[in-house]
Design an enzyme around this catalytic site. Structure first.
Site, short mmCIF file in Angstrom:
data_model
loop_
_atom_site.label_atom_id
_atom_site.label_comp_id
_atom_site.label_asym_id
_atom_site.label_seq_id
_atom_site.Cartn_x
_atom_site.Cartn_y
_atom_site.Cartn_z
N ASP A 32 -5.71 -34.13 46.65
CA ASP A 32 -4.50 -34.04 45.84
C ASP A 32 -3.51 -35.07 46.35
O ASP A 32 -3.22 -35.12 47.57
CB ASP A 32 -3.88 -32.65 45.92
CG ASP A 32 -4.78 -31.57 45.32
OD1 ASP A 32 -5.82 -31.93 44.73
OD2 ASP A 32 -4.44 -30.38 45.46
N ASP A 78 -7.50 -23.62 34.27
CA ASP A 78 -6.87 -22.96 35.41
C ASP A 78 -6.52 -21.54 34.98
O ASP A 78 -5.64 -21.35 34.12
CB ASP A 78 -5.63 -23.72 35.86
CG ASP A 78 -5.96 -25.15 36.27
OD1 ASP A 78 -7.02 -25.35 36.89
OD2 ASP A 78 -5.17 -26.06 35.96
#
Length: 248
Positions: free
Chosen positions: A7, A128
């Site tokens: 990330d 998600d």
């Protein structure tokens, strides 16, 4: 396969706790050195998340991501703030193998269906999911901050009908926690959508977790924090995945 994940926020390697930008951990690893180590240890694909883009699509780290893609020797799939076909085509032209889309698949479904028809081999749908106490599986968007009231299975089914081949599913409650993956979730998805190529994400803390995910029938598992914090190394994870049993 095992897919290492990084990330990126403001050009730095970070991890968020359950997607919370107020609970952020920075890592001082050199990004390019780390990626090369992943390659040398057997990585066949790298998963990158542009957290600037996830939080605000207008602030995508376009130049930096382009630099990364052009200066490493691993195929890349990337997500974070993708909002139009121009974003997708620009990334593909830069050398990205697959583009991950999430929020836009909720907010502009008819347009996204056209993208899947055109680029089925190049797109990954990121779902998600937030699972409540009643086992309702709601998709969240915009960096996991926004509720949608959209059911996970309904959304996946809709895009399967329009050529979707790759699915990345993350249990929000598990991500970044080291509490183990949601095995029942992945078993459910594999049983329902056995023609999809499924990537599991969230909660991996040890090699035994990888063994358990392998048993669900998913195609790949994305591993981020566990590798960054040396819970195990990539070579061990790949060996575990290939053998179907964890190393002691």
């Amino acid at each position: 396969m095992i897919i290492p994940s990084l990330d990126i926020l403001d050009n730095n390697i970070v991890r968020l706790y359950q997607g919370n930008y107020k609970k952020i951990k920075f890592y001082d690893n050199n990004l390019f050195f780390l990626i090369e180590q992943y390659r040398l240890n057997g990585a066949k694909l790298l998963h990158l998340v542009d957290l600037n883009g996830s939080r605000d699509p207008k602030k995508r780290q376009i130049k930096f991501i382009d630099k990364v893609v052009k200066n490493i020797n691993i195929p890349v799939q990337i997500g974070g703030g993708i909002r139009n076909i121009e974003d997708i085509e620009s990334l593909l032209l830069s050398g990205v193998k697959r583009v991950v889309i999430g929020s836009i698949a909720i907010n502009n479904r008819e347009e996204v269906k056209k993208w899947f028809i055109k680029y089925s081999e190049k797109l990954v749908l990121a779902v998600d999911v937030f699972i409540n106490d009643k086992n309702i599986k709601e998709v969240k968007i915009n960096g996991w901050r926004e509720k949608t009231n959209v059911d996970m299975i309904d959304l996946i089914s809709e895009y399967v009908e329009h050529g979707m081949k790759y699915l990345l599913c993350t249990d929000i409650k598990k991500d970044g926690t080291f509490n183990g993956p949601n095995i029942s979730l992945y078993k459910e998805i594999v049983k329902k959508f056995n023609n999809l190529l499924i990537q599991a994400s969230g909660g991996v803390s040890c090699l035994k977790d990888i063994e358990e995910i392998k048993s669900t029938g998913v195609n790949d598992v994305i591993v981020g924090r566990a590798l960054l914090e040396n819970r195990f190394n990539l070579s061990e994870a790949i060996s575990c995945w290939q053998k179907g049993s964890f190393l002691v």
